[in-house]
Motif scaffolding. Sequence first.
Motif, PDB file in Angstrom:
ATOM      1  N   LEU A  99     -19.199   3.666  78.504  1.00  0.00           N
ATOM      2  CA  LEU A  99     -18.549   2.504  77.883  1.00  0.00           C
ATOM      3  C   LEU A  99     -17.729   2.936  76.665  1.00  0.00           C
ATOM      4  CD1 LEU A  99     -18.082  -0.538  77.621  1.00  0.00           C
ATOM      5  CD2 LEU A  99     -20.225  -0.673  76.311  1.00  0.00           C
ATOM      6  N   ILE A 100     -18.285   3.817  75.863  1.00  0.00           N
ATOM      7  CA  ILE A 100     -17.564   4.292  74.683  1.00  0.00           C
ATOM      8  C   ILE A 100     -16.283   5.012  75.097  1.00  0.00           C
ATOM      9  CG2 ILE A 100     -17.654   5.872  72.709  1.00  0.00           C
ATOM     10  CD1 ILE A 100     -20.673   5.339  72.562  1.00  0.00           C
ATOM     11  N   GLY A 101     -16.397   5.837  76.136  1.00  0.00           N
ATOM     12  CA  GLY A 101     -15.211   6.531  76.642  1.00  0.00           C
ATOM     13  C   GLY A 101     -14.162   5.557  77.161  1.00  0.00           C
ATOM     14  N   ALA A 102     -14.627   4.507  77.839  1.00  0.00           N
ATOM     15  CA  ALA A 102     -13.695   3.506  78.372  1.00  0.00           C
ATOM     16  C   ALA A 102     -12.980   2.769  77.241  1.00  0.00           C
ATOM     17  CB  ALA A 102     -14.455   2.516  79.251  1.00  0.00           C
ATOM     18  N   ILE A 103     -13.725   2.439  76.169  1.00  0.00           N
ATOM     19  CA  ILE A 103     -13.109   1.765  75.016  1.00  0.00           C
ATOM     20  C   ILE A 103     -12.063   2.664  74.375  1.00  0.00           C
ATOM     21  CG2 ILE A 103     -13.535   0.859  72.696  1.00  0.00           C
ATOM     22  CD1 ILE A 103     -16.313  -0.002  73.669  1.00  0.00           C
ATOM     23  N   LEU A 104     -12.395   3.936  74.244  1.00  0.00           N
ATOM     24  CA  LEU A 104     -11.466   4.886  73.628  1.00  0.00           C
ATOM     25  C   LEU A 104     -10.199   5.024  74.468  1.00  0.00           C
ATOM     26  CD1 LEU A 104     -11.459   6.584  71.087  1.00  0.00           C
ATOM     27  CD2 LEU A 104     -12.433   8.479  72.384  1.00  0.00           C
ATOM     28  N   LEU A 105     -10.356   5.028  75.782  1.00  0.00           N
ATOM     29  CA  LEU A 105      -9.192   5.104  76.666  1.00  0.00           C
ATOM     30  C   LEU A 105      -8.363   3.822  76.590  1.00  0.00           C
ATOM     31  CD1 LEU A 105     -10.755   6.845  79.793  1.00  0.00           C
ATOM     32  CD2 LEU A 105      -9.073   7.800  78.227  1.00  0.00           C
ATOM     33  N   GLY A 106      -9.037   2.683  76.461  1.00  0.00           N
ATOM     34  CA  GLY A 106      -8.313   1.423  76.288  1.00  0.00           C
ATOM     35  C   GLY A 106      -7.503   1.420  75.006  1.00  0.00           C
ATOM     36  N   LEU A 107      -8.085   1.958  73.932  1.00  0.00           N
ATOM     37  CA  LEU A 107      -7.357   2.067  72.662  1.00  0.00           C
ATOM     38  C   LEU A 107      -6.196   3.040  72.785  1.00  0.00           C
ATOM     39  CD1 LEU A 107     -10.367   2.151  70.166  1.00  0.00           C
ATOM     40  CD2 LEU A 107      -8.839   0.242  70.650  1.00  0.00           C
ATOM     41  N   LEU A 108      -6.363   4.060  73.611  1.00  0.00           N
ATOM     42  CA  LEU A 108      -5.267   4.998  73.864  1.00  0.00           C
ATOM     43  C   LEU A 108      -4.097   4.282  74.522  1.00  0.00           C
ATOM     44  CD1 LEU A 108      -3.976   7.799  74.125  1.00  0.00           C
ATOM     45  CD2 LEU A 108      -5.376   8.186  76.168  1.00  0.00           C
ATOM     46  N   ALA A 109      -4.404   3.404  75.467  1.00  0.00           N
ATOM     47  CA  ALA A 109      -3.347   2.634  76.127  1.00  0.00           C
ATOM     48  C   ALA A 109      -2.632   1.726  75.125  1.00  0.00           C
ATOM     49  CB  ALA A 109      -3.944   1.805  77.267  1.00  0.00           C
ATOM     50  N   MET A 110      -3.390   1.063  74.259  1.00  0.00           N
ATOM     51  CA  MET A 110      -2.785   0.169  73.269  1.00  0.00           C
ATOM     52  C   MET A 110      -1.941   0.952  72.260  1.00  0.00           C
ATOM     53  SD  MET A 110      -5.929  -2.507  72.578  1.00  0.00           S
ATOM     54  CE  MET A 110      -5.000  -3.466  71.377  1.00  0.00           C
ATOM     55  N   THR A 111      -2.433   2.107  71.861  1.00  0.00           N
ATOM     56  CA  THR A 111      -1.693   2.943  70.915  1.00  0.00           C
ATOM     57  C   THR A 111      -0.395   3.445  71.534  1.00  0.00           C
ATOM     58  OG1 THR A 111      -3.780   3.663  69.906  1.00  0.00           O
ATOM     59  CG2 THR A 111      -1.828   4.988  69.442  1.00  0.00           C
ATOM     60  N   SER A 112      -0.433   3.774  72.808  1.00  0.00           N
ATOM     61  CA  SER A 112       0.774   4.225  73.494  1.00  0.00           C
ATOM     62  C   SER A 112       1.837   3.139  73.507  1.00  0.00           C
ATOM     63  CB  SER A 112       0.436   4.645  74.937  1.00  0.00           C
ATOM     64  OG  SER A 112      -0.441   5.748  74.954  1.00  0.00           O
ATOM     65  N   LEU A 125      -8.849  12.648  70.191  1.00  0.00           N
ATOM     66  CA  LEU A 125      -8.292  13.249  71.404  1.00  0.00           C
ATOM     67  C   LEU A 125      -8.357  14.770  71.342  1.00  0.00           C
ATOM     68  CD1 LEU A 125      -5.110  11.048  72.085  1.00  0.00           C
ATOM     69  CD2 LEU A 125      -7.413  10.787  72.994  1.00  0.00           C
ATOM     70  N   VAL A 126      -8.017  15.329  70.184  1.00  0.00           N
ATOM     71  CA  VAL A 126      -8.053  16.780  70.017  1.00  0.00           C
ATOM     72  C   VAL A 126      -9.490  17.287  70.087  1.00  0.00           C
ATOM     73  CG1 VAL A 126      -7.668  18.661  68.353  1.00  0.00           C
ATOM     74  CG2 VAL A 126      -5.902  16.935  68.727  1.00  0.00           C
ATOM     75  N   LEU A 127     -10.404  16.555  69.472  1.00  0.00           N
ATOM     76  CA  LEU A 127     -11.803  16.975  69.435  1.00  0.00           C
ATOM     77  C   LEU A 127     -12.444  16.924  70.823  1.00  0.00           C
ATOM     78  CD1 LEU A 127     -13.785  17.867  67.204  1.00  0.00           C
ATOM     79  CD2 LEU A 127     -14.648  15.536  67.165  1.00  0.00           C
ATOM     80  N   ILE A 128     -12.150  15.863  71.579  1.00  0.00           N
ATOM     81  CA  ILE A 128     -12.733  15.710  72.912  1.00  0.00           C
ATOM     82  C   ILE A 128     -12.047  16.609  73.933  1.00  0.00           C
ATOM     83  CG2 ILE A 128     -13.186  14.059  74.790  1.00  0.00           C
ATOM     84  CD1 ILE A 128     -13.235  11.842  72.695  1.00  0.00           C
ATOM     85  N   ILE A 142     -10.561  -1.580  65.418  1.00  0.00           N
ATOM     86  CA  ILE A 142     -11.597  -1.103  66.340  1.00  0.00           C
ATOM     87  C   ILE A 142     -11.900   0.373  66.098  1.00  0.00           C
ATOM     88  CG2 ILE A 142     -12.178  -0.723  68.768  1.00  0.00           C
ATOM     89  CD1 ILE A 142     -10.431  -3.139  69.448  1.00  0.00           C
ATOM     90  N   LEU A 143     -10.857   1.175  65.872  1.00  0.00           N
ATOM     91  CA  LEU A 143     -11.061   2.602  65.610  1.00  0.00           C
ATOM     92  C   LEU A 143     -11.910   2.818  64.355  1.00  0.00           C
ATOM     93  CD1 LEU A 143      -7.546   4.122  66.391  1.00  0.00           C
ATOM     94  CD2 LEU A 143      -9.684   4.600  67.605  1.00  0.00           C
ATOM     95  N   ILE A 144     -11.649   2.048  63.322  1.00  0.00           N
ATOM     96  CA  ILE A 144     -12.401   2.201  62.078  1.00  0.00           C
ATOM     97  C   ILE A 144     -13.834   1.692  62.230  1.00  0.00           C
ATOM     98  CG2 ILE A 144     -12.565   1.463  59.670  1.00  0.00           C
ATOM     99  CD1 ILE A 144     -10.397   3.556  60.228  1.00  0.00           C
TER     100      ILE A 144
END
Length: 291
Positions: free
Chosen positions: A177-190, A37-40, A150-152
């Motif tokens: 697609l990669i961005g969408a997956i990352l956003l989905g993981l953001l939702a799960m992490t939240s 998140l910080v890098l992007i 998934i992150l690993i």
Amino acid sequence: MNLIELLAEPLSYTFMIRALSVTIIASVLCALLSCWLVLIGWSLMGDAVSHAVLPGVVLAYIVGAPFALGALIFGFLAVALIGGVRDTTKLKEDAAIGIVFTTLFSFGLVLISVTPSHIDLNHIIFGNLLGVSSADLWQVLILGAVTFAILILKRKDFTLYAFDQTHAHALGMNPRLIGAILLGLLAMTSVVALQAVGVILVVAMLIIPGATAFLLTDKFSKMLVIAPALAACAGILGVYASYFLDASTGGMVVLAQALIFAAVYLFSPRQGLIATKLAAKERRRSLAAVR
């Protein structure tokens, strides 16, 4: 009472063990994701998703569904709405994020205010670590394990996406697609972090560890180790401090992370404020000597 007995005292309570377990899981997961998140430059996106899950949690309570289910649905909804507003208007992403997350968060606050409840729904906003049940712990463990795996497994794809989306596309990847997956993981992490510190403080856990690690190293691979390690230490310190000071547990966890960031900001060997000032002073002395 010696030091070992002092440290063991909180662990004699089951609710403290659960609180400590959830804190460590949430801290490590948020810290790992925060590196990307910080890098992007998606810190504001983390803020948006973490706040947007509030109405989902309240609606899940109303219909008797698991809180995590409602939070996940609204987390994904927030991501979809932000993308829709951004892609179908001339508004920039930050404006779309601001509109969506404030609207959904306000909707959640309204739902809390009008929903009769035998439990304090304000715990959703501010967290209730000491009230975590066994079912909550299992929920955090399962969601956390899936997200972590998934992150690993996809870390190389996410890293390439963060550094150069054009190059990723040239290699045959689908950046969208990669961005969408990352956003989905953001939702799960939240959702995982929601159990620990509530809606308000989730954003801190999604930003501070990655920012701290960024100041300590220039290598992204090291960031992925440093950030979770520091976050886990801060989580443990925060839980223990809250026990002995009788203070807000979630607040103390985030405060511990902030104090570590402040120390790194000041004393980091390469990018710390003091080191930077001393290096600049040394350069001026060298230039003066040459002249």
